[in-house]
Design an enzyme around this catalytic site. Structure first.
Site, PDB file in Angstrom:
ATOM      1  N   LYS A 263      17.451  37.091  70.764  1.00 55.79           N
ATOM      2  CA  LYS A 263      17.664  35.951  71.678  1.00 55.79           C
ATOM      3  C   LYS A 263      18.229  36.352  72.855  1.00 55.79           C
ATOM      4  O   LYS A 263      19.137  37.115  73.073  1.00 55.79           O
ATOM      5  CB  LYS A 263      18.602  34.959  70.910  1.00 55.79           C
ATOM      6  CG  LYS A 263      18.673  33.777  71.892  1.00 55.79           C
ATOM      7  CD  LYS A 263      19.089  32.490  71.306  1.00 55.79           C
ATOM      8  CE  LYS A 263      19.174  31.162  72.197  1.00 55.79           C
ATOM      9  NZ  LYS A 263      17.698  30.996  72.652  1.00 55.79           N
TER      10      LYS A 263
ATOM     11  N   HIS B 144      22.761  33.222  66.897  1.00 55.69           N
ATOM     12  CA  HIS B 144      21.227  33.310  66.750  1.00 55.69           C
ATOM     13  C   HIS B 144      20.944  34.847  66.475  1.00 55.69           C
ATOM     14  O   HIS B 144      22.080  35.855  66.473  1.00 55.69           O
ATOM     15  CB  HIS B 144      20.651  33.040  67.963  1.00 55.69           C
ATOM     16  CG  HIS B 144      20.670  31.622  68.243  1.00 55.69           C
ATOM     17  ND1 HIS B 144      21.375  30.883  68.987  1.00 55.69           N
ATOM     18  CD2 HIS B 144      19.385  30.922  68.083  1.00 55.69           C
ATOM     19  CE1 HIS B 144      21.105  29.499  69.094  1.00 55.69           C
ATOM     20  NE2 HIS B 144      19.697  29.456  68.543  1.00 55.69           N
TER      21      HIS B 144
HETATM   22  P1  NAD Z   1      10.075  35.603  71.857  1.00 55.95           P
HETATM   23  O1  NAD Z   1      10.686  36.926  72.975  1.00 55.95           O
HETATM   24  O2  NAD Z   1       9.901  36.046  70.428  1.00 55.95           O
HETATM   25  O3  NAD Z   1       8.562  35.306  72.452  1.00 55.95           O
HETATM   26  C1  NAD Z   1       8.460  35.057  73.925  1.00 55.95           C
HETATM   27  C2  NAD Z   1       7.047  35.294  74.209  1.00 55.95           C
HETATM   28  O4  NAD Z   1       6.758  35.091  75.599  1.00 55.95           O
HETATM   29  C3  NAD Z   1       6.874  36.815  74.063  1.00 55.95           C
HETATM   30  O5  NAD Z   1       5.965  37.320  73.140  1.00 55.95           O
HETATM   31  C4  NAD Z   1       6.411  37.250  75.571  1.00 55.95           C
HETATM   32  O6  NAD Z   1       5.633  38.329  75.615  1.00 55.95           O
HETATM   33  C5  NAD Z   1       5.828  36.074  76.039  1.00 55.95           C
HETATM   34  N1  NAD Z   1       5.677  36.108  77.574  1.00 55.95           N
HETATM   35  C6  NAD Z   1       6.167  36.749  78.439  1.00 55.95           C
HETATM   36  N2  NAD Z   1       5.733  36.521  79.678  1.00 55.95           N
HETATM   37  C7  NAD Z   1       4.556  35.710  79.286  1.00 55.95           C
HETATM   38  C8  NAD Z   1       3.619  34.933  80.375  1.00 55.95           C
HETATM   39  N3  NAD Z   1       3.730  35.207  81.470  1.00 55.95           N
HETATM   40  N4  NAD Z   1       2.611  34.221  79.628  1.00 55.95           N
HETATM   41  C9  NAD Z   1       2.575  33.816  78.429  1.00 55.95           C
HETATM   42  N5  NAD Z   1       3.640  34.578  77.583  1.00 55.95           N
HETATM   43  C10 NAD Z   1       4.605  35.259  78.009  1.00 55.95           C
HETATM   44  O7  NAD Z   1      10.870  34.494  71.951  1.00 55.95           O
HETATM   45  P2  NAD Z   1      11.026  33.224  70.989  1.00 55.95           P
HETATM   46  O8  NAD Z   1      12.070  33.639  69.871  1.00 55.95           O
HETATM   47  O9  NAD Z   1       9.739  32.927  70.629  1.00 55.95           O
HETATM   48  O10 NAD Z   1      11.443  32.054  71.918  1.00 55.95           O
HETATM   49  C11 NAD Z   1      10.782  31.771  73.211  1.00 55.95           C
HETATM   50  C12 NAD Z   1      11.527  30.987  74.017  1.00 55.95           C
HETATM   51  O11 NAD Z   1      11.454  29.463  73.214  1.00 55.95           O
HETATM   52  C13 NAD Z   1      12.856  31.242  74.125  1.00 55.95           C
HETATM   53  O12 NAD Z   1      13.040  30.882  75.465  1.00 55.95           O
HETATM   54  C14 NAD Z   1      13.807  30.414  73.390  1.00 55.95           C
HETATM   55  O13 NAD Z   1      15.027  30.268  73.476  1.00 55.95           O
HETATM   56  C15 NAD Z   1      12.905  29.125  73.095  1.00 55.95           C
HETATM   57  N6  NAD Z   1      13.156  28.603  71.760  1.00 55.95           N
HETATM   58  C16 NAD Z   1      12.948  27.122  71.735  1.00 55.95           C
HETATM   59  C17 NAD Z   1      13.231  26.302  70.802  1.00 55.95           C
HETATM   60  C18 NAD Z   1      13.248  25.037  70.848  1.00 55.95           C
HETATM   61  O14 NAD Z   1      13.286  24.192  69.591  1.00 55.95           O
HETATM   62  N7  NAD Z   1      13.055  24.433  72.095  1.00 55.95           N
HETATM   63  C19 NAD Z   1      13.248  27.111  69.501  1.00 55.95           C
HETATM   64  C20 NAD Z   1      13.295  28.503  69.261  1.00 55.95           C
HETATM   65  C21 NAD Z   1      13.257  28.996  70.407  1.00 55.95           C
END
Ligand code: NAD
Length: 249
Positions: free
Chosen positions: A158, A154
């Site tokens: 991540k 990744h």
């Molecule tokens: P990222 O770090 O770019 O985004 C996460 C966001 O959540 C940040 O902007 C952060 O400010 C925000 N956040 C933190 N605390 C919060 C709160 N209390 N309320 C609302 N928002 C809050 O990460 P990303 O790449 O967008 O990934 C997010 C999550 O999704 C990770 O856990 C990642 O592993 C997961 N993910 C899952 C899939 C899937 O298919 N299920 C795919 C990609 C990523």
């Protein structure tokens, strides 16, 4: 149109969800970011690089939930439990894509699922949903002398390792027989997501793999799940239910 709240809206996945919403038949009702996010007050559509939506980014999930049919959460594991509780209390279905969750949260999921339709998926893409089935089938068919290593790669931002997808694929390999699985992790650059499930024998190897080159595949899957989940009775659901994937075994 299904009206959703997107939680984690300022992140990589949040922006992709906002950008893909309209084509998926989803109306963005509210977009929630961290209380510390510099994006608070900005227009969610402009932040996602699409047209102006007239939806300012806020940090108040409690105020946004009553106007929604479904919540989609791709945020951080440390706030997931609170978000699950808030959805359960308000009886709003939840698609939870956040990974890196601690094992204890399963109890919260079970409790929430008595009140709401709940779908938790470490990977919402069609390809990985099918891959998990293929991996389970290979694990059952191959003798124990095949070692299993899951290699995942990744982008450098991540947070969790091994990825939630790698662990879910590992559970598919382990099955009831509790077959051992090793993990190898690569972090770097802008890799969207790569998973190789390697069944390594003597003189041969079976490699089942998935490459994500655009995180819109996860966004589209999660949005499709939200449309599918709206109005469903309480319970646990999976991406296999959403995508109508029949077991290949
Ligand atoms: P990222 O770090 O770019 O985004 C996460 C966001 O959540 C940040 O902007 C952060 O400010 C925000 N956040 C933190 N605390 C919060 C709160 N209390 N309320 C609302 N928002 C809050 O990460 P990303 O790449 O967008 O990934 C997010 C999550 O999704 C990770 O856990 C990642 O592993 C997961 N993910 C899952 C899939 C899937 O298919 N299920 C795919 C990609 C990523």
């Amino acid at each position: 149109m299904t009206r959703v709240v997107i939680v984690g809206g300022a992140g990589r996945m949040g922006r992709s969800l906002v950008a893909c919403a309209r084509d998926a038949g989803v109306e963005v009702g509210a977009v929630i970011a961290s209380p510390h996010s510099a994006t608070l007050g900005q227009d969610a559509g402009e932040m996602a690089g699409v047209r102006r939506l007239g939806v300012p980014i806020t940090a108040d999930l409690g105020a946004a939930i009553p106007g929604a049919q479904v919540v989609i959460d791709f945020s951080r594991p440390n706030v997931a439990r609170d978000h699950v509780d808030q959805c359960a209390l308000a009886r709003i279905p939840l698609v939870l894509g956040t990974t890196g969750l601690d094992a204890g949260i399963e109890t919260d999921f079970e409790r929430a699922a008595t009140r709401i339709a709940l779908l938790v998926a470490a990977n919402t893409s069609l390809g990985v949903t099918l891959l998990a089935d293929l991996v389970a089938r290979a694990a059952r068919a191959l003798p124990d002398r095949f070692d299993v290593t899951i290699v995942e790669a990744h982008h450098r931002g991540k947070k969790d390792a091994p990825s939630g997808t790698a662990l879910a694929l590992g559970r598919a390999v382990e099955g009831p027989a509790k077959r051992a699985v090793d993990y190898a992790v690569v972090r770097g650059g802008d890799i969207v997501g790569e998973h190789d499930v390697r069944f390594i024998g003597e003189g041969e190897e079976l490699n089942l793999a998935h490459r994500a080159t655009d995180r819109a595949i996860f966004a589209r899957g999660a949005l499709r799940a939200a449309v599918w989940l709206a109005g469903r009775p309480p319970g646990r659901y999976s991406m296999r239910d959403v995508l109508g994937i029949k077991s290949v075994s």
